[in-house]
Design a protein around this motif. Sequence first.
Motif, short mmCIF file in Angstrom:
data_model
loop_
_atom_site.label_atom_id
_atom_site.label_comp_id
_atom_site.label_asym_id
_atom_site.label_seq_id
_atom_site.Cartn_x
_atom_site.Cartn_y
_atom_site.Cartn_z
N GLN A 1 0.82 -1.21 0.00
CA GLN A 1 0.00 0.00 0.00
C GLN A 1 0.85 1.26 0.00
O GLN A 1 2.00 1.25 0.43
CB GLN A 1 -0.95 0.01 1.18
N ILE A 2 0.24 2.32 -0.49
CA ILE A 2 0.84 3.66 -0.49
C ILE A 2 -0.12 4.56 0.27
O ILE A 2 -1.32 4.58 -0.02
CB ILE A 2 1.04 4.18 -1.92
N ILE A 3 0.40 5.30 1.22
CA ILE A 3 -0.39 6.27 1.97
C ILE A 3 0.15 7.65 1.61
O ILE A 3 1.33 7.92 1.76
CB ILE A 3 -0.29 6.02 3.48
N THR A 4 -0.74 8.50 1.12
CA THR A 4 -0.36 9.84 0.68
C THR A 4 -1.06 10.87 1.56
O THR A 4 -2.27 10.82 1.75
CB THR A 4 -0.78 10.07 -0.78
N ILE A 5 -0.28 11.79 2.09
CA ILE A 5 -0.82 12.93 2.82
C ILE A 5 -0.58 14.14 1.92
O ILE A 5 0.55 14.41 1.53
CB ILE A 5 -0.15 13.11 4.18
N THR A 6 -1.65 14.84 1.57
CA THR A 6 -1.56 15.83 0.50
C THR A 6 -2.38 17.07 0.81
O THR A 6 -3.24 17.05 1.68
CB THR A 6 -2.04 15.19 -0.82
N ASP A 7 -2.12 18.11 0.04
CA ASP A 7 -3.00 19.29 0.09
C ASP A 7 -4.08 19.17 -0.97
O ASP A 7 -4.89 20.05 -1.15
CB ASP A 7 -2.20 20.58 -0.11
N GLY A 8 -4.09 18.05 -1.69
CA GLY A 8 -5.13 17.78 -2.66
C GLY A 8 -4.74 17.99 -4.11
O GLY A 8 -5.48 17.62 -5.00
N GLU A 9 -3.58 18.56 -4.38
CA GLU A 9 -3.15 18.81 -5.76
C GLU A 9 -1.76 18.24 -5.99
O GLU A 9 -0.88 18.38 -5.15
CB GLU A 9 -3.07 20.30 -6.05
N PHE B 1 -5.03 11.18 2.04
CA PHE B 1 -5.59 12.04 3.07
C PHE B 1 -5.27 13.48 2.71
O PHE B 1 -4.10 13.84 2.58
CB PHE B 1 -5.00 11.70 4.46
N ALA B 2 -6.29 14.28 2.51
CA ALA B 2 -6.09 15.69 2.18
C ALA B 2 -6.25 16.51 3.46
O ALA B 2 -7.29 16.47 4.11
CB ALA B 2 -7.09 16.14 1.13
N LEU B 3 -5.20 17.22 3.82
CA LEU B 3 -5.20 18.04 5.03
C LEU B 3 -5.45 19.49 4.64
O LEU B 3 -4.56 20.19 4.18
CB LEU B 3 -3.87 17.91 5.76
N ILE B 4 -6.69 19.91 4.80
CA ILE B 4 -7.07 21.26 4.41
C ILE B 4 -7.88 21.86 5.55
O ILE B 4 -8.88 21.30 5.98
CB ILE B 4 -7.89 21.25 3.12
N GLU B 5 -7.44 23.00 6.05
CA GLU B 5 -8.14 23.67 7.14
C GLU B 5 -9.07 24.77 6.65
O GLU B 5 -10.05 25.09 7.29
CB GLU B 5 -7.13 24.27 8.12
N ASP B 6 -8.76 25.35 5.53
CA ASP B 6 -9.48 26.52 5.04
C ASP B 6 -10.42 26.11 3.91
O ASP B 6 -10.01 25.54 2.91
CB ASP B 6 -8.47 27.55 4.53
N TYR B 7 -11.71 26.41 4.04
CA TYR B 7 -12.66 26.02 3.01
C TYR B 7 -12.39 26.71 1.69
O TYR B 7 -12.85 26.26 0.64
CB TYR B 7 -14.10 26.29 3.48
N LEU C 1 -9.15 22.01 -3.83
CA LEU C 1 -7.96 21.19 -4.01
C LEU C 1 -8.27 19.72 -3.82
O LEU C 1 -7.63 18.86 -4.41
CB LEU C 1 -6.87 21.61 -3.02
N VAL C 2 -9.27 19.41 -3.02
CA VAL C 2 -9.64 18.02 -2.77
C VAL C 2 -10.24 17.40 -4.02
O VAL C 2 -10.24 16.18 -4.17
CB VAL C 2 -10.64 17.94 -1.59
#
Length: 80
Positions: free
Chosen positions: A11-19, A60-66, A71-72
């Motif tokens: 498996q590959i686990i990616t933590i991203t900002d969505g782009e 997993f996209a880590l985004i705090e600001d709507y 980007l998701v």
Amino acid sequence: MLKRQPAANRQIITITDGEPTAHVEGRDVLLIYPPSPKTANITLAEAKRCANEGIHLSSFALIEDYFYLDLVNFVSRWPP
């Protein structure tokens, strides 16, 4: 690298900002911002290749600001 591993649970686990903002061409890593369609296509092709080889993908996209919620959408487009 994972294709050559005999393990049943690859498996590959990616933590991203969505782009996707980088891809590899030959031996070079190209970092491009804002993201280019070429980088997006290369990223999606790699994700599809991994899935076809039985490699599980988690993003997993880590985004705090709507404001950045769009980007998701890149992650949501997979599988193509």
